[in-house]
Design a protein around this motif. Structure first.
Motif, PDB file in Angstrom:
ATOM      1  N   UNK A  88     -49.471 -14.523  41.275  1.00  9.09           N
ATOM      2  CA  UNK A  88     -48.681 -14.110  41.742  1.00  9.09           C
ATOM      3  C   UNK A  88     -47.008 -14.094  40.760  1.00  9.09           C
ATOM      4  N   UNK A  89     -47.676 -14.142  39.667  1.00 14.68           N
ATOM      5  CA  UNK A  89     -46.172 -14.374  39.092  1.00 14.68           C
ATOM      6  C   UNK A  89     -46.952 -13.586  37.879  1.00 14.68           C
ATOM      7  N   UNK A  90     -44.966 -12.763  36.625  1.00 13.49           N
ATOM      8  CA  UNK A  90     -45.176 -11.703  35.950  1.00 13.49           C
ATOM      9  C   UNK A  90     -44.822 -12.588  34.900  1.00 13.49           C
ATOM     10  N   UNK A  91     -46.225 -12.513  33.824  1.00 10.68           N
ATOM     11  CA  UNK A  91     -45.815 -12.534  32.467  1.00 10.68           C
ATOM     12  C   UNK A  91     -43.949 -12.208  31.924  1.00 10.68           C
ATOM     13  N   UNK A  92     -43.913 -12.931  31.387  1.00 11.52           N
ATOM     14  CA  UNK A  92     -42.474 -12.889  30.554  1.00 11.52           C
ATOM     15  C   UNK A  92     -43.120 -11.439  30.142  1.00 11.52           C
ATOM     16  N   UNK A  93     -41.800 -10.624  29.667  1.00 10.67           N
ATOM     17  CA  UNK A  93     -41.572  -8.960  29.345  1.00 10.67           C
ATOM     18  C   UNK A  93     -42.365  -8.704  30.008  1.00 10.67           C
ATOM     19  N   UNK A  94     -43.156  -8.239  31.027  1.00 13.73           N
ATOM     20  CA  UNK A  94     -43.820  -7.681  31.976  1.00 13.73           C
ATOM     21  C   UNK A  94     -43.974  -6.089  31.485  1.00 13.73           C
ATOM     22  N   UNK A  95     -44.069  -5.526  30.867  1.00 15.92           N
ATOM     23  CA  UNK A  95     -43.483  -4.190  30.753  1.00 15.92           C
ATOM     24  C   UNK A  95     -44.373  -3.920  29.014  1.00 15.92           C
ATOM     25  N   UNK A  96     -45.180  -4.959  28.801  1.00 16.62           N
ATOM     26  CA  UNK A  96     -45.454  -4.440  27.338  1.00 16.62           C
ATOM     27  C   UNK A  96     -46.855  -4.991  27.250  1.00 16.62           C
ATOM     28  N   UNK A  97     -48.045  -4.427  26.565  1.00 17.10           N
ATOM     29  CA  UNK A  97     -49.492  -5.164  26.811  1.00 17.10           C
ATOM     30  C   UNK A  97     -49.622  -6.384  25.131  1.00 17.10           C
ATOM     31  N   UNK A 138     -48.496   0.708  26.670  1.00 15.99           N
ATOM     32  CA  UNK A 138     -49.643   0.115  25.829  1.00 15.99           C
ATOM     33  C   UNK A 138     -48.933   0.715  24.461  1.00 15.99           C
ATOM     34  N   UNK A 139     -48.584  -0.113  22.945  1.00 12.54           N
ATOM     35  CA  UNK A 139     -48.328   0.169  22.099  1.00 12.54           C
ATOM     36  C   UNK A 139     -49.287   0.898  20.775  1.00 12.54           C
ATOM     37  N   UNK A 140     -50.578   1.111  21.291  1.00  6.79           N
ATOM     38  CA  UNK A 140     -51.654   1.051  20.327  1.00  6.79           C
ATOM     39  C   UNK A 140     -52.562   1.967  20.454  1.00  6.79           C
ATOM     40  N   UNK A 141     -52.846   1.753  19.432  1.00  9.18           N
ATOM     41  CA  UNK A 141     -54.402   3.277  18.979  1.00  9.18           C
ATOM     42  C   UNK A 141     -54.988   2.613  20.251  1.00  9.18           C
ATOM     43  N   UNK A 142     -55.436   3.636  21.110  1.00  8.45           N
ATOM     44  CA  UNK A 142     -56.859   2.871  22.327  1.00  8.45           C
ATOM     45  C   UNK A 142     -58.407   3.359  21.695  1.00  8.45           C
TER      46      UNK A 142
END
Length: 585
Positions: free
Chosen positions: A394-403, A436-440
């Motif tokens: 129920x709570x977001x992680x810190x900096x919830x914009x990046x994986x 998602x800043x990586x090669x998939x």
């Protein structure tokens, strides 16, 4: 619009007996050119069974200098292929590995070690200047690496040619093509042009180096294209060497090509050379799973994307959520990543939006490592599902914009723009943006699913490019039945319009937005409105969009586009035939 060249010629086309094609991206997955070559391989292999040789860089070595066996998932060594020649090559100082490129068609691939030629670099550059006036004095960055590979690739062609002639397998009537891709292979094309005049040479620029640089440096490219001087701009933008090799190669090869009408215009203005033929990029739909497997993979992709989003955001987004994405190389302006973020920010306040949206930005940044806190949540979710639990965060992680954590968190363009717009994926917001800043590649540590198995999980893909010679990402999207948005500054967008006979709408499967040097805001609004409209579509309307997207993709199969390559081969071989006649007279 300049139309693709009409190949219905009165004379029959000359066909090559053997084809060599070189690229930095042979068995080396870096960007769009890998997709061009790897998806085209099956069609060429079917037409020229084991008479086409792809030449790529030998990049995978242990510290002791010896090759390993499992270093590249895209190459399978086979010592029985060209076995006798390999010994001859080694005696002459060429270290090669021969095998199969592990893509549909499995063509022969030759990987060459170019490192030994660095000691001859000045001599090679001197020869290049004396014979073709190529300026290598201002070289920096990847210029030396690319040039040494290109030189080594040409030596492979020369060695194989002479070996086959000496043993009587080839003669003066054998028709040979050497096809070089991008400025990175220009030196080799000029070497073959000089040393093997019997060989027809083709050079394809997939994007002019100076055009890409002008666009990437925030200069208006299109309104002023007629006024730009390529040589002058190369000096201004410190691109002299790359521009020089690209320009001279374009002028000296037998057949100069590019991938779209829009880039053909660049070539005339910036390289002072019109192309001989446009080679549009196709796709091979054998990469697309069929029927039940497609449905299964789509469900798995959506489930994984939503799991990652829910773990990161502390949300309970369900399958009714609209999943959208943009992807490609991390060129913030050129690929339209900036306008994508702008559109998502505007969508936050659009009351016409009827669904929750999770928008993924899938571009490789300066990635550090996958987030441990996110991995732990995903693992708990997985374990709970096995035990029929219902994990809820129920709570977001810190900096919830990046994986993944980045090395340059405070200077990253995507994160900086999200911060500027105060976009923090709050609970009460209906639009969430996740980077998602990586090669998939299936081994990123978070998604762990390869790109082609992820893209089909989207409802809508958005590629609002400013500079895009062709645009594989939208073609890939529609091949996987995902409707998409692109622009008319992308070669693919222009091609789609020509097929439709009008500007594409999302109901056609591809929405093509008019984009100029200065209408950034209108483009953002158009994207925002299209996503909002799409969120109101019925299942029947969505199914129709998906069907139309797939239908369009089938018109861009390599089986449809390979005819343009056959024309290029004919042009190059005709020039080589003329040289033979001149030499005999």
């Amino acid at each position: 619009m300049h139309q693709f060249i009409n190949i219905l010629m009165s004379k029959s086309l000359l066909k090559p007996d053997f084809i060599f094609e070189s690229s930095w991206e042979v068995c080396n997955k870096v960007g769009g050119i890998y997709t061009v070559l790897s998806t085209r391989a099956k069609t060429l292999q079917a037409a020229h069974q084991d008479k086409i040789f792809f030449i790529g860089p030998g990049l995978w070595k242990r510290e002791d200098g010896n090759y390993t066996k499992e270093e590249s998932p895209y190459f399978k060594e086979d010592n029985s292929l060209l076995a006798e020649w390999q010994w001859e090559a080694k005696k002459s100082g060429l270290n090669v590995r021969v095998g199969r490129w592990t893509v549909p068609g499995e063509p022969i691939a030759i990987l060459v070690d170019f490192v030994p030629f660095y000691e001859k670099k000045n001599e090679i550059y001197g020869w290049l200047w004396e014979n073709y006036s190529v300026d290598s004095l201002h070289a920096y960055g990847d210029y030396d690496e690319a040039s040494m590979f290109s030189y080594a690739a040409a030596l492979v062609v020369e060695s194989l040619y002479k070996w086959n002639v000496e043993r009587g397998a080839w003669n003066e009537n054998t028709k040979i093509i050497y096809h070089a891709n991008e400025w990175m292979c220009g030196l080799g094309a000029l070497y073959v042009n000089n040393k093997l005049p019997q060989v027809g040479t083709i050079f394809t620029t997939h994007a002019t180096s100076i055009g890409r640089s002008i666009a990437g440096n925030m200069k208006p490219l299109y309104d002023y294209l007629f006024a730009y001087n390529g040589d002058q701009m190369a000096g201004e933008l410190n691109m002299q060497s790359k521009h020089s090799i690209e320009k001279q190669t374009a002028h000296y090869v037998d057949c100069f090509t590019t991938v779209s009408d829009i880039t053909a215009k660049e070539c005339v203005e910036l390289l002072d050379k019109p192309v001989d033929v446009v080679l549009p990029n196709g796709f091979d739909n054998s990469f697309v799973p069929k029927a039940a497997q497609f449905t299964s993979k789509r469900k798995a992709a959506r489930r994984r994307l939503l799991d990652v989003a829910n773990a990161l955001l502390g949300e309970q987004l369900d399958d009714d959520t609209l999943i959208i994405s943009t992807s490609g190389r991390y060129e913030f302006r050129n690929k339209g990543i900036d306008v994508f973020v702008e559109a998502m920010n505007r969508l936050l306040r659009d009351k016409a939006l009827k669904k929750k949206v999770v928008a993924f930005i899938e571009v490789p940044g300066w990635v550090g490592e996958p987030r441990k806190d996110l991995q732990e949540r995903l693992e708990k979710m997985q374990n709970s599902k096995k035990n029929d639990g219902a994990p809820v965060f129920t709570t977001p992680l810190e900096v919830p914009q990046v994986t993944h954590w980045l090395h340059n968190m405070s200077h990253d363009n995507v994160l900086g723009m999200l911060k500027f717009f105060d976009m923090h994926n709050r609970k009460d917001e209906n639009v969430k943006v996740i980077f998602l800043p990586c090669y998939l590649d299936g081994k990123d540590g978070i998604l762990n699913i390869a790109y082609y198995d992820i893209v089909l999980g989207n409802d809508l893909c958005i590629y609002p490019s400013y500079y895009e010679p062709w645009g594989y990402t939208p073609l890939e999207a529609v091949a996987f039945k995902v409707p998409c948005i692109t622009t008319d500054l992308a070669g693919f967008g222009l091609w789609a319009n020509s097929v439709f006979g009008h500007y594409g709408e999302i109901t056609d499967g591809v929405k093509v937005i008019h984009r100029t040097d200065y209408n950034y805001s209108e483009v953002a609004d158009n994207i925002k409105d299209t996503v909002a409209d799409f969120s109101n579509f019925t299942k029947k309307q969505i199914d129709e969009c998906r069907k139309n997207a797939e239908t369009l993709s089938k018109k861009a199969l390599w089986s449809e586009f390979i005819k343009y390559y056959e024309k290029a081969y004919d042009i190059a071989l005709s020039k080589a035939e003329e040289r033979k006649k001149d030499n005999n007279n």
